[in-house]
Design an enzyme around this catalytic site. Structure first.
Site, PDB file in Angstrom:
ATOM      1  N   ASP A  53       0.680  -1.284  -0.004  1.00 62.17           N
ATOM      2  CA  ASP A  53       0.078   0.045   0.092  1.00 62.17           C
ATOM      3  C   ASP A  53       0.731   1.362  -0.070  1.00 62.17           C
ATOM      4  OD1 ASP A  53       1.064   0.185   2.663  1.00 62.17           O
ATOM      5  OD2 ASP A  53      -0.746   0.283   3.537  1.00 62.17           O
ATOM      6  N   ASP A  92       1.264   4.843   2.290  1.00 61.04           N
ATOM      7  CA  ASP A  92       0.891   5.091   3.634  1.00 61.04           C
ATOM      8  C   ASP A  92       1.484   6.946   3.628  1.00 61.04           C
ATOM      9  OD1 ASP A  92       0.415   2.666   5.127  1.00 61.04           O
ATOM     10  OD2 ASP A  92       2.429   2.457   4.063  1.00 61.04           O
ATOM     11  N   ASP A 119      -3.242   4.381   2.976  1.00 57.26           N
ATOM     12  CA  ASP A 119      -3.495   4.719   4.201  1.00 57.26           C
ATOM     13  C   ASP A 119      -3.278   5.991   4.357  1.00 57.26           C
ATOM     14  OD1 ASP A 119      -4.354   2.264   4.897  1.00 57.26           O
ATOM     15  OD2 ASP A 119      -2.350   1.427   5.795  1.00 57.26           O
TER      16      ASP A 119
HETATM   17  N1  CTP Z   1       0.621   0.761  11.397  1.00 55.51           N
HETATM   18  C1  CTP Z   1       0.077   0.939  12.656  1.00 55.51           C
HETATM   19  N2  CTP Z   1      -1.434   0.767  12.729  1.00 55.51           N
HETATM   20  C2  CTP Z   1      -2.135   0.159  11.988  1.00 55.51           C
HETATM   21  C3  CTP Z   1      -1.450  -0.393  10.784  1.00 55.51           C
HETATM   22  C4  CTP Z   1       0.055   0.111  10.505  1.00 55.51           C
HETATM   23  O1  CTP Z   1       0.749   1.577  13.597  1.00 55.51           O
HETATM   24  N3  CTP Z   1      -3.535  -0.163  12.139  1.00 55.51           N
HETATM   25  C5  CTP Z   1       1.921   1.016  11.348  1.00 55.51           C
HETATM   26  C6  CTP Z   1       2.829  -0.226  11.211  1.00 55.51           C
HETATM   27  O2  CTP Z   1       3.262  -0.788  12.576  1.00 55.51           O
HETATM   28  C7  CTP Z   1       3.923   0.040  10.174  1.00 55.51           C
HETATM   29  C8  CTP Z   1       3.387   1.234   9.594  1.00 55.51           C
HETATM   30  O3  CTP Z   1       2.106   1.477  10.151  1.00 55.51           O
HETATM   31  O4  CTP Z   1       5.018   0.492  11.072  1.00 55.51           O
HETATM   32  C9  CTP Z   1       3.150   0.797   8.006  1.00 55.51           C
HETATM   33  O5  CTP Z   1       2.395  -0.286   7.848  1.00 55.51           O
HETATM   34  P1  CTP Z   1       2.022  -1.187   6.570  1.00 55.51           P
HETATM   35  O6  CTP Z   1       1.619  -0.191   5.558  1.00 55.51           O
HETATM   36  O7  CTP Z   1       1.159  -2.371   6.823  1.00 55.51           O
HETATM   37  O8  CTP Z   1       3.394  -1.815   6.368  1.00 55.51           O
HETATM   38  P2  CTP Z   1       4.654  -1.191   5.445  1.00 55.51           P
HETATM   39  O9  CTP Z   1       5.852  -1.318   6.358  1.00 55.51           O
HETATM   40  O10 CTP Z   1       4.339   0.209   4.934  1.00 55.51           O
HETATM   41  O11 CTP Z   1       5.080  -2.223   4.366  1.00 55.51           O
HETATM   42  P3  CTP Z   1       4.535  -2.412   3.031  1.00 55.51           P
HETATM   43  O12 CTP Z   1       5.268  -1.684   2.075  1.00 55.51           O
HETATM   44  O13 CTP Z   1       4.123  -3.678   2.534  1.00 55.51           O
HETATM   45  O14 CTP Z   1       3.060  -1.589   3.040  1.00 55.51           O
HETATM   46 MN    MN Z   2       2.603   0.549   3.731  1.00 54.98          MN
HETATM   47 MN    MN Z   3      -0.392   0.695   5.665  1.00 52.15          MN
END
Ligand code: CTP
Ligand code: MN
Ligand code: MN
Ligand code: MN
Length: 399
Positions: free
Chosen positions: A204, A206, A323
Site C-alpha cells: 500500500d 501510507d 492509508d
Molecule cells: N501501523 C499501525 N497501525 C495500523 C497499521 C499500521 O501503527 N493499524 C503501522 C505499522 O506498524 C507500520 C506502518 O504503520 O509501522 C506501516 O504499515 P504497513 O503499511 O502495513 O507496512 P509497510 O511497512 O508500509 O509495508 P508495505 O510496504 O508492505 O506496505
Molecule cells: Mn505500507
Molecule cells: Mn499501511
C-alpha cells in the site's frame, strides 16, 4: 573451522531497534524461509511463534555476509532451536522441509488466498476454512454476506495483490498533496511506511498529514476524503475519528499498541497513465463508468485469455491501497516514528522502552514510568535520545 572475521558478527545486539538493517539482505534464502513460518504462525493465531521467527529472520537480515556454516551463528541473539533447525535444513538441503510442507499445505494456501482479500483477517479466514471454503469461487458460491470492505477487496482482488511501485506511490502522493492543500493550505504531508524506508514496492502507500499550528488539523480527514471522492479517486474508504483524549497534564496514558489517530483506510482508483499529469488523470477518471469495475474478479476465471480478464487488463486504471493518518503537530514525531515501520522495528522499540527503560512508547507519546511524566519530542532523533538509543534513520529500520 571459524575464521576471526566471522566472529565479528557475534556482537549483533539483541533488539532490532539497536541495529542498522538496510534493504540489502545477504541471507534471503534463510530469511524467506523463516518469514514464511512467521506468516503461517500469525495466520494460525500463534503470535508468539510468529514474533520468534520474525526476530530470528531480522538478526540474519542485519548480517553483512551470507551464512555458510551454522558455526557462524554462535553468539547471535534471537536464534531459538526451531529457527536454527530451519537454517540447518536450508544449509544442508537447500530448502527447509517444514517450509516446503507448509507452502504445499491446503490450509496455508487457503489462508493466503482468503486473507489476500482486503478486509479479511486470519480469524475470518479460519472460520471460512472450517466450513470448507478454500478458494474465491467457493466463497462467492457460499451464502456469506461480505461487509463493505470485503466486497471491495474481492472486487479488486488482483489489483490489490499486485505490488505497488514507488512511481505509483509518488503519483498518489501528488494527488493526496493536492487534496490536502486544497482543503487546508499550510498543512503538511509526509510519506511514511515502507516507501519512507526506501522500499521499491509495497502492499500500500501510507501518508501522515499534520498542520504546524496545533488544532488546525482537527476535522481535516473528512474534507480530504470528500475532495478525493468528488474527483472520483476513491473506490473505497473508511474513515475513523480521532479517539485520543487529551488530559490536563498531557495525553492519556497509552493503553494499547493500537493508536487512535484520525485515519482513513482507502482504495484509490489510480489512472494507469497518470504520468501525463493531473488533468489527464481527472478526465480519465470521469470518463470511466462505474460498471467497468465488474463484479467478476479476474482470478475467478480459470482461462487466462478469457474475455473478462482481457477487459480487466484493458481498464485504464488500477486499484491501490492507501492509508492516510492525521496527527496534531505535538504528536507528529511519535506518529512519524510509529508509522514508518517496519512492524518488527516498531515492536522492538516498544519492547526496548518497556523492558529496558521503564517507558511506554506509542504513536502518540512517550511516558517515563520512573519519573511519572511524558517526554516531549519534536523529532525522531529526540525520541531515540530519550530512549537511550543511537539514532537509526528510516532506511536502516528494515528489520
Ligand atoms: N501501523 C499501525 N497501525 C495500523 C497499521 C499500521 O501503527 N493499524 C503501522 C505499522 O506498524 C507500520 C506502518 O504503520 O509501522 C506501516 O504499515 P504497513 O503499511 O502495513 O507496512 P509497510 O511497512 O508500509 O509495508 P508495505 O510496504 O508492505 O506496505
Ligand atoms: Mn505500507
Ligand atoms: Mn499501511
Ligand atoms: Mn551489507
Amino acid at each position: 573451522q571459524v575464521d576471526e572475521s566471522k566472529e565479528v558478527e557475534s556482537i549483533v545486539p539483541s533488539y532490532a531497534c539497536q541495529r542498522r538493517t538496510t534493504l540489502e539482505n545477504h541471507n534471503t534464502v534463510f530469511t524467506d524461509a523463516l518469514s514464511l513460518l512467521a506468516e503461517n504462525a500469525e495466520l494460525s493465531d500463534e503470535d508468539g511463534r510468529g514474533v520468534a521467527f520474525r526476530r530470528a529472520a531480522a538478526v540474519l537480515k542485519a548480517l553483512h555476509s551470507p551464512v555458510t556454516d551454522l558455526l557462524q551463528l554462535r553468539g547471535l541473539p534471537c536464534l531459538g532451536g526451531h529457527s536454527l533447525r530451519v537454517i540447518k535444513d536450508v544449509l544442508e538441503n537447500g530448502a527447509s522441509s517444514e517450509v516446503e510442507f507448509t507452502k504445499q499445505s491446503e490450509r496455508f494456501k487457503a489462508l493466503k488466498v482468503l486473507t489476500g482479500i482486503f478486509g479479511v483477517g486470519a480469524k475470518t479466514a479460519e472460520r471460512w476454512i472450517r466450513e470448507g471454503i478454500h478458494s474465491l469461487p467457493q466463497l462467492q458460491d457460499s451464502a456469506h454476506t461480505l461487509n463493505r470492505a470485503q466486497q471491495a477487496g474481492l472486487e479488486h482482488y488482483d489489483d490489490l495483490n499486485q505490488p505497488v511501485t514507488k512511481a505509483e506511490g509518488d503519483t498518489i502522493g501528488e494527488i493526496v498533496a493536492k487534496a490536502v492543500m486544497s482543503v487546508l493550505p499550510g498543512a503538511q504531508m509526509t510519506l511514511i511506511g515502507g516507501f519512507r524506508r526506501g522500499k521499491l514496492t509495497g502492499h500500500d502507500v501510507d501518508f501522515l498529514i499534520t498542520h504546524p499550528e496545533e488544532g488546525r488539523e482537527v476535522g481535516l480527514m473528512p474534507k480530504v476524503v470528500s475532495w478525493l471522492e468528488s474527483k472520483g479517486f476513491l473506490l473505497y474508504q473508511k474513515t475513523t475519528r480521532n479517539s485520543y483524549l487529551e488530559s490536563k497534564d498531557g495525553p492519556a496514558r497509552p493503553s494499547s499498541n493500537m493508536d487512535r489517530f484520525e485515519r482513513c483506510f482507502s482504495i484509490f482508483k489510480l489512472p494507469e497513465d497518470a504520468k501525463q499529469g493531473t488533468k489527464q488523470t481527472e478526465t480519465l477518471t470521469e470518463d470511466t463508468p462505474e460498471d467497468t469495475c465488474s463484479l467478476t474478479t479476474p482470478s475467478l476465471v480459470k482461462d487466462e485469455g478469457s474475455e473478462s480478464t482481457k477487459r480487466a487488463n484493458l481498464k485504464p486504471w488500477r486499484a491501490v491501497r492507501v492509508d492516510l493518518v492525521v496527527s496534531p503537530i505535538s504528536q507528529f514525531a511519535f506518529a512519524l516514528l510509529g508509522w514508518t515501520g517496519s512492524k518488527l522495528f516498531e515492536r522492538e522499540l516498544r519492547r526496548w522502552a518497556g523492558h529496558e527503560k521503564a517507558m511506554s512508547l506509542s504513536s502518540h507519546a512517550l511516558y517515563d514510568n520512573t519519573q511519572s511524566k511524558y517526554l516531549r519530542a519534536s523529532s525522531e532523533e529526540e525520541i531515540f535520545a530519550h530512549l537511550g538509543l543511537e539514532y537509526i534513520p528510516p532506511s536502516e529500520r528494515n528489520a
